[in-house]
Design a protein around this motif. Structure first.
Motif, mmCIF file in Angstrom:
data_model
loop_
_atom_site.group_PDB
_atom_site.id
_atom_site.type_symbol
_atom_site.label_atom_id
_atom_site.label_comp_id
_atom_site.label_asym_id
_atom_site.label_seq_id
_atom_site.Cartn_x
_atom_site.Cartn_y
_atom_site.Cartn_z
ATOM 1 N N LYS A 28 0.822 -1.212 0.000
ATOM 2 C CA LYS A 28 0.000 0.000 0.000
ATOM 3 C C LYS A 28 0.859 1.267 0.000
ATOM 4 N N HIS A 29 1.993 1.200 0.714
ATOM 5 C CA HIS A 29 2.839 2.390 0.863
ATOM 6 C C HIS A 29 4.103 2.332 0.010
ATOM 7 N N GLY A 30 4.229 1.302 -0.831
ATOM 8 C CA GLY A 30 5.425 1.178 -1.655
ATOM 9 C C GLY A 30 6.677 0.908 -0.847
ATOM 10 N N ALA A 31 6.518 0.263 0.306
ATOM 11 C CA ALA A 31 7.655 -0.028 1.185
ATOM 12 C C ALA A 31 8.251 -1.393 0.852
ATOM 13 N N THR A 32 9.536 -1.535 1.118
ATOM 14 C CA THR A 32 10.216 -2.818 0.958
ATOM 15 C C THR A 32 10.368 -3.479 2.321
ATOM 16 N N ILE A 33 10.564 -4.807 2.293
ATOM 17 C CA ILE A 33 10.689 -5.587 3.529
ATOM 18 C C ILE A 33 11.932 -6.457 3.444
ATOM 19 N N THR A 34 12.705 -6.492 4.517
ATOM 20 C CA THR A 34 13.752 -7.499 4.672
ATOM 21 C C THR A 34 13.303 -8.443 5.781
ATOM 22 N N TYR A 35 13.217 -9.718 5.439
ATOM 23 C CA TYR A 35 12.797 -10.745 6.399
ATOM 24 C C TYR A 35 14.010 -11.191 7.196
ATOM 25 N N LYS A 36 13.884 -11.134 8.519
ATOM 26 C CA LYS A 36 15.007 -11.439 9.390
ATOM 27 C C LYS A 36 14.609 -12.480 10.446
ATOM 28 N N PRO A 37 14.441 -13.735 10.011
ATOM 29 C CA PRO A 37 14.109 -14.777 10.986
ATOM 30 C C PRO A 37 15.252 -14.957 11.976
ATOM 31 N N LEU A 38 14.888 -15.241 13.226
ATOM 32 C CA LEU A 38 15.908 -15.337 14.270
ATOM 33 C C LEU A 38 15.502 -16.354 15.333
ATOM 34 N N ALA A 153 23.096 -20.172 8.345
ATOM 35 C CA ALA A 153 23.463 -20.162 9.767
ATOM 36 C C ALA A 153 24.120 -18.845 10.149
ATOM 37 N N GLU A 154 24.961 -18.338 9.274
ATOM 38 C CA GLU A 154 25.648 -17.063 9.561
ATOM 39 C C GLU A 154 24.649 -15.910 9.603
ATOM 40 N N THR A 155 23.722 -15.887 8.641
ATOM 41 C CA THR A 155 22.723 -14.813 8.605
ATOM 42 C C THR A 155 21.763 -14.918 9.778
ATOM 43 N N TYR A 156 21.388 -16.143 10.132
ATOM 44 C CA TYR A 156 20.494 -16.385 11.278
ATOM 45 C C TYR A 156 21.107 -15.808 12.549
ATOM 46 N N ALA A 157 22.385 -16.054 12.757
ATOM 47 C CA ALA A 157 23.086 -15.507 13.929
ATOM 48 C C ALA A 157 23.193 -13.989 13.824
ATOM 49 N N ALA A 158 23.478 -13.494 12.619
ATOM 50 C CA ALA A 158 23.595 -12.043 12.425
ATOM 51 C C ALA A 158 22.259 -11.348 12.649
ATOM 52 N N ASN A 159 21.159 -12.007 12.274
ATOM 53 C CA ASN A 159 19.833 -11.422 12.497
ATOM 54 C C ASN A 159 19.571 -11.212 13.978
ATOM 55 N N LEU A 160 20.017 -12.156 14.807
ATOM 56 C CA LEU A 160 19.848 -12.017 16.251
ATOM 57 C C LEU A 160 20.622 -10.806 16.767
ATOM 58 N N GLU A 161 21.869 -10.687 16.345
ATOM 59 C CA GLU A 161 22.686 -9.550 16.783
ATOM 60 C C GLU A 161 22.071 -8.232 16.321
ATOM 61 N N ASP A 162 21.585 -8.227 15.087
ATOM 62 C CA ASP A 162 20.972 -7.022 14.531
ATOM 63 C C ASP A 162 19.700 -6.655 15.296
ATOM 64 N N ALA A 163 18.920 -7.674 15.653
ATOM 65 C CA ALA A 163 17.682 -7.433 16.401
ATOM 66 C C ALA A 163 17.982 -6.785 17.749
ATOM 67 N N VAL A 164 18.966 -7.304 18.443
ATOM 68 C CA VAL A 164 19.340 -6.743 19.741
ATOM 69 C C VAL A 164 19.801 -5.297 19.567
ATOM 70 N N LYS A 165 20.615 -5.063 18.560
ATOM 71 C CA LYS A 165 21.141 -3.724 18.296
ATOM 72 C C LYS A 165 20.029 -2.736 17.942
ATOM 73 N N ARG A 166 19.014 -3.203 17.198
ATOM 74 C CA ARG A 166 17.937 -2.324 16.738
ATOM 75 C C ARG A 166 16.821 -2.150 17.762
#
Length: 199
Positions: A28-38, A153-166
């Protein structure tokens, strides 16, 4: 163009109950999404949360009531005590990460399909055949479930770190490029209003 980082766990009942509303709002808003499963249990331990099974009985009871109420509101089918919960989140998360990297299918449909497999279909989302079925239904090559495991596995771990940071601490959790944070499927209306410039 607005962007949303979507932090979620593939066994989260509230991520399931969001349905495909995030994707509808983004379109609806022309927004993009990055999926970050963790790994949600690791996120809880890093941010002061407690796994559902270890919570006080009053919190466990409230969560159970809320899941059923939200299911009725959304009209989504739900088994409040799924046969395979909890289960290993990593294989399904790796598949979403591989699909996002590969492109060509519908990521929202994939994520929702995996969540529905757990919460509505009593399937074990840690099993290859279940994951491959979800990939195929969403328009991805089922063999993605067998590839890119190290990168996953590397991205999964990075998503967790990113989530905490954000500042994320639960699932689903939505963070915009302007650092506005929305926790829970019941805040999607607020995300919609924010993207519309109203709040």
């Amino acid at each position: 163009m607005a962007h949303i980082d979507y932090y979620f766990a593939t066994i989260s009942p509230f991520a399931y109950l969001a349905g495909t509303r995030l994707e509808e709002i983004a379109a609806k808003h022309g927004a993009t999404i990055t999926y970050k499963p963790l790994d949600l249990m690791a996120l809880f331990s890093r941010t002061g949360g407690v796994p559902p099974k270890d919570r006080h009985p009053s919190r466990i009871e409230m969560r159970a009531q809320e899941i059923e109420r939200q299911a009725k509101k959304t009209g989504l089918p739900l088994n409040p005590k799924p046969a395979f919960f909890p289960t290993n989140m990593a294989p399904s998360a790796y598949a979403i990460i591989a699909a996002q990297n590969a492109g060509g299918g519908d990521l929202g449909k994939l994520a929702h399909g995996i969540l529905a497999a757990c919460w509505a279909e009593d399937k074990n989302i840690a099993e290859d055949e279940v994951i491959k079925g979800c990939l195929k239904t969403a328009g991805f090559d089922p063999s993605l479930a067998d590839s890119g495991l190290l990168a996953g596995a590397e991205t999964y771990a990075a998503n967790l770190e990113d989530a905490v940071k954000r500042g994320a601490f639960g699932s689903p959790f939505y963070v915009t490029d302007s650092d506005q944070r929305f926790w829970g499927q019941d805040r999607l209306d607020d995300l919609d209003l924010h993207l519309a410039g109203k709040i």
